[in-house]
Design a protein around this motif. Sequence first.
Motif, PDB file in Angstrom:
ATOM      1  N   THR A  76       0.848  -1.191   0.000  1.00 48.28           N
ATOM      2  CA  THR A  76       0.000   0.000   0.000  1.00 48.28           C
ATOM      3  C   THR A  76       0.887   1.245   0.000  1.00 48.28           C
ATOM      4  O   THR A  76       2.114   1.150  -0.003  1.00 48.28           O
ATOM      5  CB  THR A  76      -0.913   0.027   1.249  1.00 48.28           C
ATOM      6  OG1 THR A  76      -0.092   0.250   2.411  1.00 48.28           O
ATOM      7  CG2 THR A  76      -1.669  -1.287   1.401  1.00 48.28           C
ATOM      8  N   ASP A  77       0.252   2.397   0.010  1.00 50.13           N
ATOM      9  CA  ASP A  77       1.001   3.651   0.049  1.00 50.13           C
ATOM     10  C   ASP A  77       1.522   3.968   1.443  1.00 50.13           C
ATOM     11  O   ASP A  77       2.160   5.011   1.636  1.00 50.13           O
ATOM     12  CB  ASP A  77       0.102   4.809  -0.422  1.00 50.13           C
ATOM     13  CG  ASP A  77      -0.263   4.680  -1.890  1.00 50.13           C
ATOM     14  OD1 ASP A  77       0.521   4.059  -2.634  1.00 50.13           O
ATOM     15  OD2 ASP A  77      -1.331   5.192  -2.288  1.00 50.13           O
ATOM     16  N   TYR A  78       1.242   3.087   2.414  1.00 47.66           N
ATOM     17  CA  TYR A  78       1.593   3.379   3.798  1.00 47.66           C
ATOM     18  C   TYR A  78       2.747   2.503   4.266  1.00 47.66           C
ATOM     19  O   TYR A  78       2.852   1.331   3.892  1.00 47.66           O
ATOM     20  CB  TYR A  78       0.359   3.200   4.700  1.00 47.66           C
ATOM     21  CG  TYR A  78      -0.772   4.072   4.231  1.00 47.66           C
ATOM     22  CD1 TYR A  78      -0.773   5.431   4.507  1.00 47.66           C
ATOM     23  CD2 TYR A  78      -1.798   3.553   3.456  1.00 47.66           C
ATOM     24  CE1 TYR A  78      -1.777   6.263   4.036  1.00 47.66           C
ATOM     25  CE2 TYR A  78      -2.810   4.367   2.978  1.00 47.66           C
ATOM     26  CZ  TYR A  78      -2.791   5.727   3.275  1.00 47.66           C
ATOM     27  OH  TYR A  78      -3.778   6.536   2.793  1.00 47.66           O
ATOM     28  N   LYS A  79       3.590   3.083   5.079  1.00 46.48           N
ATOM     29  CA  LYS A  79       4.819   2.442   5.535  1.00 46.48           C
ATOM     30  C   LYS A  79       4.542   1.098   6.212  1.00 46.48           C
ATOM     31  O   LYS A  79       3.686   1.001   7.098  1.00 46.48           O
ATOM     32  CB  LYS A  79       5.523   3.382   6.519  1.00 46.48           C
ATOM     33  CG  LYS A  79       6.872   2.894   7.009  1.00 46.48           C
ATOM     34  CD  LYS A  79       7.463   3.898   7.974  1.00 46.48           C
ATOM     35  CE  LYS A  79       8.808   3.431   8.516  1.00 46.48           C
ATOM     36  NZ  LYS A  79       9.370   4.400   9.482  1.00 46.48           N
ATOM     37  N   ASN A  80       5.239   0.056   5.773  1.00 43.92           N
ATOM     38  CA  ASN A  80       5.214  -1.283   6.378  1.00 43.92           C
ATOM     39  C   ASN A  80       3.856  -1.988   6.273  1.00 43.92           C
ATOM     40  O   ASN A  80       3.647  -2.993   6.953  1.00 43.92           O
ATOM     41  CB  ASN A  80       5.607  -1.220   7.867  1.00 43.92           C
ATOM     42  CG  ASN A  80       6.995  -0.668   8.072  1.00 43.92           C
ATOM     43  OD1 ASN A  80       7.922  -1.009   7.348  1.00 43.92           O
ATOM     44  ND2 ASN A  80       7.141   0.205   9.057  1.00 43.92           N
TER      45      ASN A  80
END
Length: 386
Positions: A76-80
């Motif tokens: 996704t576009d989100y970290k981790n």
Amino acid sequence: MQIIAIASGKGGVGKSMLSSNLAVALGQNGKRVIAVDMDLGGSNLHLTLGAMGLPKGVGTYFDNPLTRLEDIIYPTDYKNLSIIPGESELPGIANVPPAPKQRLLHDLRRLDCDYLLLDLGAGTHYNTMDFFLLSGNGILVTNPTLTATLNAYLFLKNSVFRIMGSKFRKDSMAYSYLKQLKKDGVSLQKIYLTKLLYQIKEIDPHSYEKVEQGMRLLRPKIVLNMVNDPKDMQRANKLRSSCCQYLSVDIEHLGVIYYDEVQSRALNARLPVVAYKPQAIISQAVYRIADRILEMDSRNVSPLSGEDAETEYGGLFNHSYEMAGKEADDDYQLRRSQLQESLHSGMLSEGDMIETIKSQQFDVQQLKLENQFLKKKILDMAKKEK
């Protein structure tokens, strides 16, 4: 890997909102997270995370035995944070046969991550129960309305019945006893579980011991969402009291989330609210819940597996409700001050204030209708008993 299943007794209480935002918050804490959309009848976790156009999901995994779970994990576009989407548009996907379900349960346990978040469908279907009980640390999302808290109670009651069903051998006295109750036309939903467990202990101590081991591993958490007033905490306290008294289940309170229009704006922007407005009251509540999850016991033992573990009772659960009550008061005061500041600064017009009041009046009216409905049911039951 720690498995956290997020469920609700009824729809519309903010389950997917909590799942997506918790996944982002845990990822921001440096944890590798995989969010799995297990709401097979109406998957929308990808929408709340803004992950559009994913080609395959859980439906493909079920339809094609050659598809590995690792093949449908997407970044996704989100970290981790990665996601396994659902695919609710495939016909019959909500009714998973036992063999594919067992394959999925097995493969989920083998995924490589720190936290596996399962966004489950609402209700008490057997499949939902099995995924909720994949670990003892399931989170139940509810709101202060009477129907939502009642459905949360019934969800936990059905979880206990599912544990019982997994522990009783078909040739046991306990299994025969439950089967006889059904034949006699007795609704198991109307039986006090504490009394039923006592009767099973009398006739079949070995089966009772196995059930007791499973129930010690059931450590459900509750999140009260869409709160409007600190007094709404009374609903959570009544739910906990009922679960202790009638189900022999103690539940820990993870946190309180106030209703906030910023969530609707974040959803329209296809962003988790912790990314859309990290300083919002609702975002701060999610971060507090994420902190408590990071502090939770990492043991991943399923109440259905038959393994035993010790559970802390008493002080831990009392403390969680005291903390939630204090946080509800603090968030309420902050919410009031922000509303007053917005009004005086001109950021909030009189029209916006009127819309806010109308929304709250609608919620009050819904509660009144629910109370009238329940009063009618009680009166009808009283007439039947006479």
